[in-house]
Motif scaffolding. Structure first.
Motif, PDB file in Angstrom:
ATOM      1  N   GLN A 124      26.806  -0.369  39.168  1.00 53.29           N
ATOM      2  CA  GLN A 124      27.117   0.343  37.760  1.00 53.29           C
ATOM      3  C   GLN A 124      26.058  -0.580  37.012  1.00 53.29           C
ATOM      4  O   GLN A 124      26.000  -1.841  37.032  1.00 53.29           O
ATOM      5  CB  GLN A 124      28.309   0.113  37.398  1.00 53.29           C
ATOM      6  N   THR A 125      25.075   0.325  36.321  1.00 51.24           N
ATOM      7  CA  THR A 125      24.172  -0.382  35.264  1.00 51.24           C
ATOM      8  C   THR A 125      24.059   0.026  33.886  1.00 51.24           C
ATOM      9  O   THR A 125      23.430  -0.201  33.025  1.00 51.24           O
ATOM     10  CB  THR A 125      22.582  -0.123  35.803  1.00 51.24           C
ATOM     11  N   THR A 126      25.094   0.901  33.763  1.00 50.89           N
ATOM     12  CA  THR A 126      25.182   1.412  32.172  1.00 50.89           C
ATOM     13  C   THR A 126      26.875   1.442  31.983  1.00 50.89           C
ATOM     14  O   THR A 126      27.322   1.445  32.756  1.00 50.89           O
ATOM     15  CB  THR A 126      24.708   2.852  32.120  1.00 50.89           C
ATOM     16  N   PHE A 127      27.010   1.283  30.806  1.00 52.88           N
ATOM     17  CA  PHE A 127      28.458   1.356  30.418  1.00 52.88           C
ATOM     18  C   PHE A 127      28.577   1.883  28.677  1.00 52.88           C
ATOM     19  O   PHE A 127      27.699   1.756  28.179  1.00 52.88           O
ATOM     20  CB  PHE A 127      29.408   0.136  30.788  1.00 52.88           C
ATOM     21  N   THR A 128      29.767   2.326  28.737  1.00 47.59           N
ATOM     22  CA  THR A 128      29.958   2.696  27.346  1.00 47.59           C
ATOM     23  C   THR A 128      31.584   2.053  27.032  1.00 47.59           C
ATOM     24  O   THR A 128      32.363   2.667  27.521  1.00 47.59           O
ATOM     25  CB  THR A 128      30.039   4.138  26.875  1.00 47.59           C
ATOM     26  N   GLU A 129      31.595   1.109  26.047  1.00 49.48           N
ATOM     27  CA  GLU A 129      32.951   0.304  25.982  1.00 49.48           C
ATOM     28  C   GLU A 129      33.592   0.476  24.679  1.00 49.48           C
ATOM     29  O   GLU A 129      32.622   0.199  23.422  1.00 49.48           O
ATOM     30  CB  GLU A 129      32.707  -1.130  26.361  1.00 49.48           C
ATOM     31  N   MET A 130      34.558   0.861  24.617  1.00 50.30           N
ATOM     32  CA  MET A 130      35.311   1.085  23.209  1.00 50.30           C
ATOM     33  C   MET A 130      35.494  -0.689  22.583  1.00 50.30           C
ATOM     34  O   MET A 130      35.843  -1.130  23.117  1.00 50.30           O
ATOM     35  CB  MET A 130      36.448   1.560  23.163  1.00 50.30           C
ATOM     36  N   LEU A 131      34.881  -0.755  21.256  1.00 52.69           N
ATOM     37  CA  LEU A 131      34.921  -1.937  20.588  1.00 52.69           C
ATOM     38  C   LEU A 131      36.151  -1.978  19.632  1.00 52.69           C
ATOM     39  O   LEU A 131      36.767  -3.122  19.561  1.00 52.69           O
ATOM     40  CB  LEU A 131      33.435  -2.547  19.995  1.00 52.69           C
ATOM     41  N   TRP A 132      36.134  -0.955  18.925  1.00 50.12           N
ATOM     42  CA  TRP A 132      37.162  -1.020  17.694  1.00 50.12           C
ATOM     43  C   TRP A 132      37.610   0.216  17.278  1.00 50.12           C
ATOM     44  O   TRP A 132      36.816   1.337  17.208  1.00 50.12           O
ATOM     45  CB  TRP A 132      36.126  -1.508  16.385  1.00 50.12           C
ATOM     46  N   GLN A 133      39.011   0.200  17.009  1.00 50.47           N
ATOM     47  CA  GLN A 133      39.579   1.521  16.843  1.00 50.47           C
ATOM     48  C   GLN A 133      39.401   1.781  15.355  1.00 50.47           C
ATOM     49  O   GLN A 133      39.160   1.062  14.421  1.00 50.47           O
ATOM     50  CB  GLN A 133      41.025   1.353  17.001  1.00 50.47           C
ATOM     51  N   ALA A 134      39.200   3.284  15.131  1.00 43.90           N
ATOM     52  CA  ALA A 134      39.070   4.003  13.980  1.00 43.90           C
ATOM     53  C   ALA A 134      39.859   3.474  12.740  1.00 43.90           C
ATOM     54  O   ALA A 134      39.555   3.080  11.505  1.00 43.90           O
ATOM     55  CB  ALA A 134      39.082   5.496  13.928  1.00 43.90           C
ATOM     56  N   ASP A 135      41.227   3.182  12.983  1.00 46.58           N
ATOM     57  CA  ASP A 135      41.940   2.728  12.108  1.00 46.58           C
ATOM     58  C   ASP A 135      41.882   1.209  11.622  1.00 46.58           C
ATOM     59  O   ASP A 135      42.432   0.720  10.652  1.00 46.58           O
ATOM     60  CB  ASP A 135      43.503   3.133  12.286  1.00 46.58           C
ATOM     61  N   LEU A 136      41.327   0.580  12.427  1.00 47.29           N
ATOM     62  CA  LEU A 136      41.259  -0.915  12.428  1.00 47.29           C
ATOM     63  C   LEU A 136      39.866  -1.333  11.828  1.00 47.29           C
ATOM     64  O   LEU A 136      39.893  -2.619  11.160  1.00 47.29           O
ATOM     65  CB  LEU A 136      41.546  -1.440  13.746  1.00 47.29           C
TER      66      LEU A 136
END
Lengths: 1012, 157
Positions: free
Chosen positions: A274-286
């Motif tokens: 794997q050489t690409t990723f998309t990671e969630m950092l911050w929730q919309a409500d936070l």
């Protein structure tokens, strides 16, 4: 043409080929000029237009990596070296058929450099961000398209996704053209556009869940993701989401803004291939409104939350991403209190850039826009230009005063305009700075363009207050009584105040001369009047002529300045202080008389509402006694005591304290009705007891009745005598009694410091124009001027006329009570912690100071020591404070390192640092603001150790007379919430002083204020 | 000749270089030897005013006097400086004095004060603190009658 890929430099050949004859001339020139340079350090014989060095093109991506082509999706930054200094250039990116894609216009600095700046953001990929998509849908456009609506005129070559960009751009060649503003092309270079290569550096950007670039997010709607590309397969990646700042340097602390990652790192591990990723950092409500960067660390064991050299910051030259509230709309009144002008902070750390309003002529002026200050509803634009215009001329069109207009492309969805040098060589004046959205249309569009400021002045460009010659030509002036008759009004009787002159004095005290020497400015006036008075010295040597350098300077700046002779009160004398003051008042009576006498040189030329006094040594106390007697002994029906002058300001040079006599002996003077400044040297071997610190402490004791400001300047290395040119010329001086690891200053640099402060103080206090008022920034220590010798430590104390005393510690010695109603204090982990009287009294037998902390004050305050970095001191504020923060925009406090003998908690010679944080009332939990290092605003130097070995004091035995000096630190409250548009200072509920930046320490603290 | 020229040029260059050097901002320090404040002896003289003399006393009140006692203290009282040497007789601090060739002089207007100070020791100090008390005592009664004051310290109208 040759690439220098390692440095990202391209050499541009200049056409400079001299013919054979000119080559011979050049040889001769080189020989002659080398000789000249060798011995004079400058090139006298250089021809007016020597052959210019080669031009270097600097190409970088947004992480500062050198590049030689454009990779799709990456920002192109271009810098230029080897330009003509102080000239504007355009860097244009055009496509393969010559159509303009993007450009910037910047001005080279004095060295012919344009620092790398973005020409093309993300190769035109604007991504999927922006608030307008939501608003357009909700307004019923109903198209259902996912493509965001771009309200600003859409440029060619803007793409939503990388794939879209690939389809249009891949394998084409664009061109970079550099030209001057006359259109002359200096260079044109092909820039191949390529897809991301396998060996390209990793690339990280904020995105949505699908990996589509996002520059801005909407709170409660958008989730913040980070997308990585070209990451090493199988890598372990640490991610820190941090507040955006103007620059990053190794070892800077990484404070993750997400609660869950404040104590543990956010780590992801990629699969083997794997050489690409998309990671969630911050929730919309936070997510919180503000501007942010992501810092990414690849395959490193260390989890330390500080920046390593090979960590990757999402964007260095521009904001990573912003979070905005759709519903949040700050009170957007264009032009009101919108800071733009500033200077680069010479200290390392956050913030690098410091908004400021005061500059010296010739000092570089920078501009910046804090993206968090820009309302979500702002329409933005494709380009924006910085104008520096004459104050209050915006409505009549924008006429830039600088070397050239700066025009920069704007990043989609994210108004960001950081760290642009907008004026290399500012000239004297009062200016506003305008950010004009457009390509420099010369029109100020209310509601769209930014202005610093609309009503106040955005930037003052001031001459060094000690500039000579100043704006006025001057005429020397002196006066003294005639030899006869003895009834000359320039003789006066002070015998009832002092009648024991030294045997070397030939005058009798019932007929002392009113003798003055100085200068007045040529002009119609009326001019303010300053009297300067010396202190005690051998009466056979003239003392009053020693301030000629100050009188001349003041006159050149529009002030009648006269040095008063009180030599008849000098010598081996005691008890003459009152007479010194009476003599000054009698001089003022003469000046009032002359101003009212038709035909006199000074008829109607003296502004008697603007009187200032300056005094040195015993004269330093005499001016405060004068100010007191001016009212206390005033008697309109007694011609000898008809005073009541409008004394506005007092500048005391190394003053003594406590020598007032008649009726006041033992009653310390408290200045409370005139601006007051004290200047003192660390190496003063005469007034080593530092009376000026005590008079400073006593002045303006009550914030509500203070009718002036007070300031103090403690000059490391300065002695007592050198501020008087006559005293300075003596073969021995008081500095000879001092031994110190810090070498004493010479007389000229010491007087240079005096000139700046004396001149600035009287301009500030005796003139009403706004530029003079701006000199307050010198008194507070916020600015300096080039004539102040470098390398000299200056310690400032300042207390404004308009202030709120949160803690002055005068109310009691209870560690928990504050001075302002509702304020309470909570020390934690501090040993020692002492809330007490911290008056330092010198004992003459046995010799020594009466406290172990080497404090010479006359005040109450706090002694705080720590040996754990969790120690802190919290000041809890009542809710009423919130309504005051707009009126009092600075947090101010006095703090200083304590000298220890032997050193224990404070390592000798090291500066001290600590942190300040505010807390805002918020639900469900209080919201801490940014934590600011004190060292970003001021330095807390280690006390300069001094020993006194005086021929008449303490049996001639060396005494440690080191001063533990407090200095006033002023922090703009706005700094605590910069880049955080939903943090409102009106909610401030706590001030936290965190002793977390030095392992141990011992400090003295006083006068915690909100102030102007 | 060539050598002389070279030497001259070198001297010129050296002078030029020295001239071009920036002035040092830091100074050299010297030394001082200790000298104690001392009182060796004193004299008292009296001056009678031709008309009542008005003076503001230490409490700020104007008072009238017909004569004044002038005390000449001999000794070393230091160079003129910012912080004056305080002179005490007993606990009485001399509020005002001036220098003489061999010491200082001061006045006492109040007869009662003169009496109150009888047999008190002289001291010196700084900033209202005594540093050293001398064996020398103030004994005006033993010196009466006082000689008529002349020269310094005499107040004339």
């Amino acid at each position: 043409m040759k690439f220098l890929p390692k440095l990202g430099l391209r050499k541009i050949q200049r056409h400079c080929r001299p013919n054979r004859n000119s080559f011979r001339v050049m040889k001769l020139f080189v020989i002659v000029s080398s000789f000249s340079i060798l011995f004079t350090g400058c090139c006298h014989f250089c021809p007016p237009k020597p052959c210019k060095p080669s031009l270097n093109l600097i190409l970088q991506d947004s992480q500062g990596h050198s590049v030689d082509q454009i990779e799709i999706g990456r920002t192109l930054n271009v810098g230029l070296r080897g330009l003509e200094p102080n000239r504007s250039y355009r860097v244009e990116l055009t496509d393969d058929i010559g159509q303009l894609v993007s450009f910037y216009q910047l001005t080279s600095n004095r060295n012919g450099l344009i620092e790398p700046a973005p020409v093309w953001y993300h190769s035109g990929v604007v991504g999927c961000g922006g608030y307008r998509e939501e608003s357009e849908r909700s307004s019923g456009s109903g198209s259902g398209e996912e493509t965001p609506v771009i309200l600003a005129p859409r440029k060619q070559y803007t793409f939503r996704t990388l794939d879209e960009a690939h389809g249009v751009l891949a394998n084409r060649t664009f061109y970079l053209t550099i030209r001057d503003l006359q259109g002359t092309v200096i260079g044109r270079y092909p820039l191949p556009i390529v897809r991301e290569r396998d060996d390209s550096p990793p690339h990280f950007y904020f995105s949505n869940a699908q990996g589509c670039l996002m520059n801005s997010f909407i709170k409660n709607r958008d989730f913040v993701y980070l997308t990585g590309r070209n990451v090493p397969a199988g890598a372990t990646i640490q991610i820190f989401l941090v507040t955006n700042q103007y620059g990053w340097r190794p070892d800077m602390r990484l404070r993750d803004v997400r609660r869950e990652y404040q104590n543990k790192p956010h780590i992801i591990r990629l699969k083997e291939n794997q050489t690409t990723f998309t990671e969630m950092l911050w929730q919309a409500d936070l997510i919180q409104a503000g501007a942010y960067d992501a810092v990414v660390r690849i395959n490193r064991q260390e989890l330390t939350p500080k920046l390593f050299k090979d960590d990757i910051v999402t964007y260095t030259l521009d904001t990573g991403m912003m979070v905005q509230f759709l519903s949040y709309d700050p009170p957007w009144v264009p032009g009101v209190d919108f800071d733009i002008a500033g200077r680069m902070d010479k200290n390392t750390g956050y913030p690098y850039f410091e908004f400021h309003d005061v500059f010296e002529v010739g000092e570089e002026m920078w501009g910046s826009v804090d993206p968090a200050m820009v309302p979500a509803s702002h329409p933005g634009g494709n380009y924006a230009a910085y104008y520096v215009i004459k104050h209050s001329t915006a409505s009549s069109g924008l006429d830039d005063e600088t070397e050239g207009l700066e025009i920069m492309p704007m990043k989609e969805w994210c108004i960001n305009f950081s760290m642009i040098r907008i004026w290399n060589n500012p000239s004297l004046g009062e200016y506003d700075i305008v950010v004009d959205f457009g390509e420099g249309d010369d029109i100020f569009n209310v509601g769209t363009d930014f202005i610093d400021r609309s009503t106040d002045i955005g930037a003052f460009v001031l001459n060094d207050p000690s500039t000579s010659p100043g704006p006025f030509t001057t005429t020397p002036y002196s006066y003294e009584p005639a030899t006869s008759p003895v009834s000359d009004p320039l003789r006066t009787d002070v015998s009832s105040y002092f009648n024991s002159p030294d045997y070397r004095v030939t005058e009798t005290m019932d007929k002392v001369p009113l003798r003055g020497v100085g200068y007045y400015p040529n002009g119609t006036g009326p001019f303010p009047l300053v009297l300067i008075v010396h202190g005690n010295h051998n009466p056979t040597h003239a003392s009053h002529t020693g301030y000629d350098y100050l009188c001349k300077l003041l006159a050149e700046h529009g002030i009648i300045a006269i040095s008063i002779d009180e030599n008849f009160l000098n010598g081996s004398v005691s008890g003459e202080m009152d007479a010194r003051a009476i003599v000054l008042l009698r001089h003022l009576q003469r000046w009032r008389e002359w101003n009212n006498t038709p035909g006199h040189t000074f008829y109607n030329k003296v502004n008697l509402n603007k009187i200032g006094l300056s005094g040195h040594s015993r004269g330093g106390e005499a001016i405060t006694v004068t100010n007191l007697f001016n009212t206390s002994l005033h008697n309109a029906s007694d011609s000898d005591h008809n005073f009541n002058f409008n004394i506005k300001s007092l500048f005391a040079i190394a003053p003594v304290d406590g020598q007032i006599g008649t009726g006041y002996a033992g009653t310390p003077i408290v200045v409370n009705n005139a601006d007051y400044f004290i200047m003192h040297g660390s190496h003063d071997g005469d007034v080593f007891t530092f009376g000026g610190q005590k008079t400073y402490d006593r002045a303006f004791p009550n914030a509500s009745t203070a009718d002036g400001f007070k300031g103090l300047l403690f000059v490391h290395g300065a002695i007592h005598n050198y501020w008087n040119e006559e005293w300075a010329s003596h073969p021995t001086n008081d500095g000879d009694f001092i031994t110190s690891s810090l070498t004493q200053l010479n007389d000229i640099p010491q007087q240079d410091i005096g000139k700046v402060y004396v001149s600035a103080f009287f301009q500030l206090t005796l003139f009403d124009n706004e530029s003079s008022k701006a000199l307050k920034a010198l008194m507070t220590g916020d600015v300096t001027f080039s004539s102040i010798p470098s390398g000299v430590t200056l310690v400032h104390q300042y207390s404004d006329k308009e202030r709120i005393d949160l803690n002055n510690y005068e109310e009691d010695h209870n560690s928990s009570t504050g001075s302002y109603t509702g304020v309470s204090n909570a020390p934690s982990g501090l040993t020692p912690f002492i809330d007490d009287d911290i008056t330092g009294t010198w004992s003459w037998s046995p010799c020594g100071l009466n406290n172990p902390y080497y404090i010479w004050n006359q005040t109450s305050g706090v002694i705080a020591g720590w040996n754990v970095t969790t120690s802190n001191y919290e000041i809890n504020l009542p809710s009423t404070i919130g309504s005051l923060v707009n009126t009092y925009p600075y947090l101010s406090f006095r703090i200083g390192q304590i000298y220890e003998n032997p050193a224990s908690l404070n390592p000798a010679g090291a500066n001290k640092d600590l942190s300040i944080q505010l807390e805002l009332t918020s639900t469900p939990t209080p919201q801490p603001t940014h934590t600011l290092k004190v060292s970003n605003f001021d330095t807390l130097p280690y006390p300069v150790q001094t020993n006194l070995t005086h021929p008449y004091y303490c049996g001639g035995v060396s005494q440690n007379v080191t001063k533990s000096m407090m200095k006033t630190v002023r922090i703009p409250l706005r700094s605590f919430v910069v880049n955080k548009s939903d943090w409102d200072l009106i909610d401030v509920s706590k001030i936290k002083i965190k002793f977390n930046r030095s392992a141990t320490g011992l400090v003295v603290i006083d006068d915690i204020q909100l102030t102007k | 000749m060539k050598g002389i020229t070279n030497i001259s040029v070198n001297i010129f260059i050296a002078a030029l270089v020295l001239f071009m050097l920036p002035l040092p901002i830091f100074a050299q320090q010297g030394e001082r030897k200790f000298k104690n404040i001392s009182i060796s002896s004193y004299e008292i003289s009296v001056h009678e005013f031709e008309k009542p003399f008005m003076k503001i006393d230490a409490k700020g009140t104007k008072r009238s006097y017909t004569k004044v006692y002038i005390i000449n203290l001999k000794g070393d009282f230091g160079e003129p400086s910012a912080i004056p040497v305080d002179i005490f007789i007993g606990d009485y601090k001399v509020p005002e004095y001036g220098g003489t060739k061999d010491g200082i002089y001061f006045r006492i207007y109040d007869e009662k004060l003169l009496e109150d100070l009888e047999n008190k020791q002289f001291s010196y100090g700084f900033q209202n603190q005594k540093v050293k008390t001398f064996k020398l005592r103030f004994t005006p009664n033993a010196l009466r009658p006082f000689k008529k004051a002349e020269g310094i310290g005499v107040i004339s109208f």
